[in-house]
Design an enzyme around this catalytic site. Structure first.
Site, short mmCIF file in Angstrom:
data_model
loop_
_atom_site.label_atom_id
_atom_site.label_comp_id
_atom_site.label_asym_id
_atom_site.label_seq_id
_atom_site.Cartn_x
_atom_site.Cartn_y
_atom_site.Cartn_z
N HIS A 227 -1.16 6.83 8.01
CA HIS A 227 -0.28 7.76 7.29
C HIS A 227 -0.97 9.10 7.08
CE1 HIS A 227 3.45 5.82 6.15
NE2 HIS A 227 2.83 4.73 5.72
N GLY B 40 0.83 -1.20 0.00
CA GLY B 40 0.00 0.00 0.00
C GLY B 40 0.86 1.24 0.00
N GLN C 150 3.43 9.84 1.50
CA GLN C 150 4.69 9.14 1.24
C GLN C 150 5.36 9.60 -0.06
OE1 GLN C 150 2.79 5.06 2.05
NE2 GLN C 150 4.90 4.80 2.74
N HIS D 223 -2.97 0.70 8.36
CA HIS D 223 -1.63 1.29 8.21
C HIS D 223 -1.68 2.55 7.33
CE1 HIS D 223 2.91 0.75 7.52
NE2 HIS D 223 2.56 1.63 6.59
N GLU D 224 -2.34 2.44 6.18
CA GLU D 224 -2.37 3.57 5.24
C GLU D 224 -3.22 4.73 5.80
OE1 GLU D 224 -0.17 3.42 3.05
OE2 GLU D 224 0.16 1.27 3.17
N CYS E 71 7.16 -0.80 6.23
CA CYS E 71 6.65 0.39 5.54
C CYS E 71 7.69 0.86 4.53
CB CYS E 71 6.38 1.48 6.56
SG CYS E 71 5.82 3.04 5.84
N LEU E 72 7.21 1.25 3.35
CA LEU E 72 8.13 1.73 2.31
C LEU E 72 8.90 2.97 2.77
CD1 LEU E 72 5.73 1.34 -0.73
CD2 LEU E 72 7.75 -0.06 -0.27
ZN ZN Z 1 3.61 2.87 5.37
#
Ligand code: ZN
Length: 160
Positions: free
Chosen positions: A138, A46, A51, A134-135, A92-93
C-alpha cells in the site's frame, strides 16, 4: 481518537507512493490512534495510512498469532527477509467484496520505527507475514488485486 473514512479503489490516493515519516510528534500519535480505532472497527487485519488519505509510511497490523491479539504499529516499515511461499486467500478494506488468491511468504521479517522513532524488527508467520507484505505494498501505491492469481466469488468466501 476518531474513526477515519477508508478510501476505496478508484481513489487515486491509493495509487501514490507514500513519503517517509520524519517527525515523531503528537500529530503522528493522533494518526496512529485513529488508524488503530478504524482498524478495530473494520474487522480487518491491517491498515495503511494511504487508506485513510494520508500519504505517509505508517501501517497498523493486527498480530493474530499473539494471545491476546496485539496491534503492531509500524512507521517507515520495510520487509527485510522472507521465507517460503504459500497461496493465500486475500482481501482488502479498500477493495470491498473482492477476494482472491495471492502467493505470499510463509514467514517475513519487517524492520520499522516505533512512535518514538526507535528502530525494531518483528517476525510474522502465516497471515501476519501476508499482512506485512500487503500493507507495505500500500505504501508503494499498489493494491493486492494487481497480484491476484485467481479471484474467488465472495459468496464462497463467506461459506469457508
Ligand atoms: Zn489493503
Amino acid at each position: 481518537m476518531a474513526l477515519r473514512k477508508i478510501l476505496v479503489q478508484g481513489d487515486e490516493t491509493l495509487n501514490k507512493r507514500c513519503r517517509p515519516v520524519t517527525v515523531f510528534d503528537g500529530r503522528l500519535r493522533q494518526l496512529v490512534d485513529d488508524m488503530v480505532e478504524t482498524l478495530m472497527q473494520s474487522g480487518g487485519a491491517g491498515l495503511a495510512a494511504p487508506q485513510v488519505g494520508v500519504l505517509r509510511r505508517v501501517v497498523v497490523v493486527l498480530d493474530v498469532n499473539k494471545e491476546p491479539e496485539e496491534v503492531v504499529v509500524l512507521i517507515n516499515p520495510e520487509v527485510i527477509d522472507r521465507r517460503g511461499s504459500e497461496r493465500m486467500l486475500e482481501g482488502c478494506l479498500s477493495v470491498p467484496n473482492v477476494w482472491g488468491y495471492v502467493t505470499r511468504p510463509t514467514w517475513a521479517k519487517i524492520r520499522a520505527q516505533d512512535m518514538n522513532g526507535n528502530w525494531f524488527e518483528r517476525e510474522g508467520e502465516g497471515v501476519v507475514a501476508q499482512c506485512f507484505c500487503h500493507e507495505s505494498e500500500h505504501l508503494e501505491g499498489h493494491l493486492f488485486t494487481e497480484k491476484v492469481e485467481e479471484f474467488v466469488d465472495p459468496e464462497d468466501v463467506q461459506k469457508a
